[in-house]
Enzyme design. Structure first.
Site, PDB file in Angstrom:
ATOM      1  N   ALA A 298      -0.193  -1.198   5.213  1.00 19.34           N
ATOM      2  CA  ALA A 298      -0.465  -0.806   3.825  1.00 19.34           C
ATOM      3  C   ALA A 298      -1.176  -1.932   3.098  1.00 19.34           C
ATOM      4  CB  ALA A 298       0.842  -0.469   3.116  1.00 19.34           C
TER       5      ALA A 298
ATOM      6  N   ILE B 239       0.712  -9.237 -21.667  1.00 20.00           N
ATOM      7  CA  ILE B 239       1.498 -10.438 -21.418  1.00 20.00           C
ATOM      8  C   ILE B 239       0.889 -11.286 -20.310  1.00 20.00           C
ATOM      9  CG2 ILE B 239       3.777 -11.316 -20.719  1.00 20.00           C
ATOM     10  CD1 ILE B 239       4.032  -9.816 -23.278  1.00 20.00           C
ATOM     11  N   PHE B 240       0.388 -10.607 -19.247  1.00 19.07           N
ATOM     12  CA  PHE B 240      -0.039 -11.342 -18.041  1.00 19.07           C
ATOM     13  C   PHE B 240      -1.087 -10.534 -17.298  1.00 19.07           C
ATOM     14  CE2 PHE B 240       0.495 -11.918 -13.409  1.00 19.07           C
ATOM     15  CZ  PHE B 240       0.245 -13.282 -13.304  1.00 19.07           C
TER      16      PHE B 240
ATOM     17  N   GLU C 251      -7.247  -1.242   6.060  1.00 23.30           N
ATOM     18  CA  GLU C 251      -5.927  -1.871   6.233  1.00 23.30           C
ATOM     19  C   GLU C 251      -5.410  -1.672   7.651  1.00 23.30           C
ATOM     20  OE1 GLU C 251      -4.223  -3.907   4.409  1.00 23.30           O
ATOM     21  OE2 GLU C 251      -5.290  -3.786   2.513  1.00 23.30           O
TER      22      GLU C 251
ATOM     23  N   ARG D 246       8.563  -0.594 -24.084  1.00 25.73           N
ATOM     24  CA  ARG D 246       8.422  -0.307 -22.651  1.00 25.73           C
ATOM     25  C   ARG D 246       7.728  -1.472 -21.969  1.00 25.73           C
ATOM     26  NH1 ARG D 246      12.149   3.311 -22.455  1.00 25.73           N
ATOM     27  NH2 ARG D 246      11.712   5.307 -23.429  1.00 25.73           N
TER      28      ARG D 246
ATOM     29  N   ARG E  89       8.174 -10.864   2.851  1.00 27.99           N
ATOM     30  CA  ARG E  89       8.002 -10.359   1.498  1.00 27.99           C
ATOM     31  C   ARG E  89       8.698 -11.303   0.528  1.00 27.99           C
ATOM     32  NH1 ARG E  89       3.723  -7.143   0.939  1.00 27.99           N
ATOM     33  NH2 ARG E  89       3.936  -5.105   1.934  1.00 27.99           N
TER      34      ARG E  89
ATOM     35  N   GLU F   2       2.098   1.964  -9.982  1.00 28.76           N
ATOM     36  CA  GLU F   2       1.569   1.943  -8.616  1.00 28.76           C
ATOM     37  C   GLU F   2       1.640   3.323  -7.958  1.00 28.76           C
ATOM     38  OE1 GLU F   2       1.924  -0.484  -4.388  1.00 28.76           O
ATOM     39  OE2 GLU F   2       3.761   0.088  -5.378  1.00 28.76           O
TER      40      GLU F   2
ATOM     41  N   GLU G 230      -6.491 -13.793   4.246  1.00 27.19           N
ATOM     42  CA  GLU G 230      -6.141 -15.102   4.804  1.00 27.19           C
ATOM     43  C   GLU G 230      -4.739 -15.558   4.404  1.00 27.19           C
ATOM     44  OE1 GLU G 230      -8.119 -18.101   1.521  1.00 27.19           O
ATOM     45  OE2 GLU G 230      -8.979 -18.002   3.530  1.00 27.19           O
TER      46      GLU G 230
END
Lengths: 182, 182
Positions: A76, A14-15, A92, A37, A64, A119, A140
């Site tokens: 993170a 889809i993306f 990080e 799914r 966020r 993830e 940035e």
């Protein structure tokens, strides 16, 4: 064959974005019926429980966009390309906090939202920290503020809901358990 | 205004599914530059740390298509419509495990993947469990197997990586901390 395995009948892409991809899969269920799914593909990420010499945890506050608010989290970020997770954790930590560390160790790895996303976060503990004079800077489009607090304060912030990020809860609770074992 | 707030310049709706929606937003950063944010909208979910009379935790093993493998998790599921989270927790507990409970209490709420998704999980603890003779059954596309283990076994499974789901780690660690305080 895995327990209750669902066979993929069709995958629709889809993306495809900078960070996530979205697929919809038609699957065959264990009972022979079919279902759909919705699946987010993510490159994986690292997170770091960094403990200073004073015994404080290094946290970052950042905005966020999905929640339209600032959250307090451990440092993170996502894996870049085929980056080694430990290298990513060191990167990080430096980019978001300006710290390097002499000791880094994997605590555990976990899936954040297995119902709809793949993830996987690798969680490290970093100790023997040293402030760098010229650290590499963050992405940035990333603006973060550093906060260093004691274990007690971090635990209070979990109880009050001021810390409400899953990976940060896991890291702080791990630290509490380690401390209570000593 | 929140710290480091990012102003939405444009929202593009990419996908609207059964469980998740995907948006891409053009945002204005604190330094005036622009960037893109890929955002998953999720209805929110509940999860339940259910402790039996024997002092075991009730876990469910189910196939998770994003990872193409079975995971061991605490009972959980998404909110349906405007459902009250505690009602949803009781419903998911019954549907996935066949248990009802006399005591249920909110432990905490947390974001699972704040970098790209707004999913908020409300985590409950349920005690004084009772097996129902005719429990409501699970969603017709959901196949789960019940596992009941001690706190010690669950902790071992976290250490070994057999349990690797964020909400389940948070729940088991919480239980460990409560037990060690007694």
């Amino acid at each position: 064959m895995q327990k209750f395995e669902e066979k993929t009948l069709k995958t629709e892409e889809i993306f495809s974005g900078k960070i996530i991809n979205l697929q919809v899969q038609d699957v065959e269920l264990p009972n022979g019926k079919t279902s759909k799914r919705e699946i987010i593909k993510h490159p994986g990420a690292v997170a770091v429980l960094a403990i200073t010499e004073d015994g404080n945890v290094v946290l970052v506050e950042q905005y966020r966009k999905p929640m339209e608010k600032s959250l307090i989290e451990i440092p993170a970020g996502k894996l870049e390309g085929n980056e080694d997770p430990q290298e990513a954790a060191l990167r990080e930590l430096e980019e978001e906090t300006g710290y390097a560390c002499k000791n880094i160790e994997l605590i555990t790895s976990f899936y954040t939202a297995p119902g709809f996303a793949d993830e996987l976060i690798h969680l490290y503990i970093a100790t023997d920290l040293k402030k760098l004079e010229n650290p590499k800077s963050a992405d940035e489009d990333e603006f973060v503020e550093l906060i260093e607090v004691s274990l007690q304060k971090a635990s209070e912030w979990i109880k009050s809901g001021k810390i409400c990020d899953a990976k940060t809860l896991i890291a702080i609770q791990y630290w509490q358990l380690q401390s209570s074992e000593r």
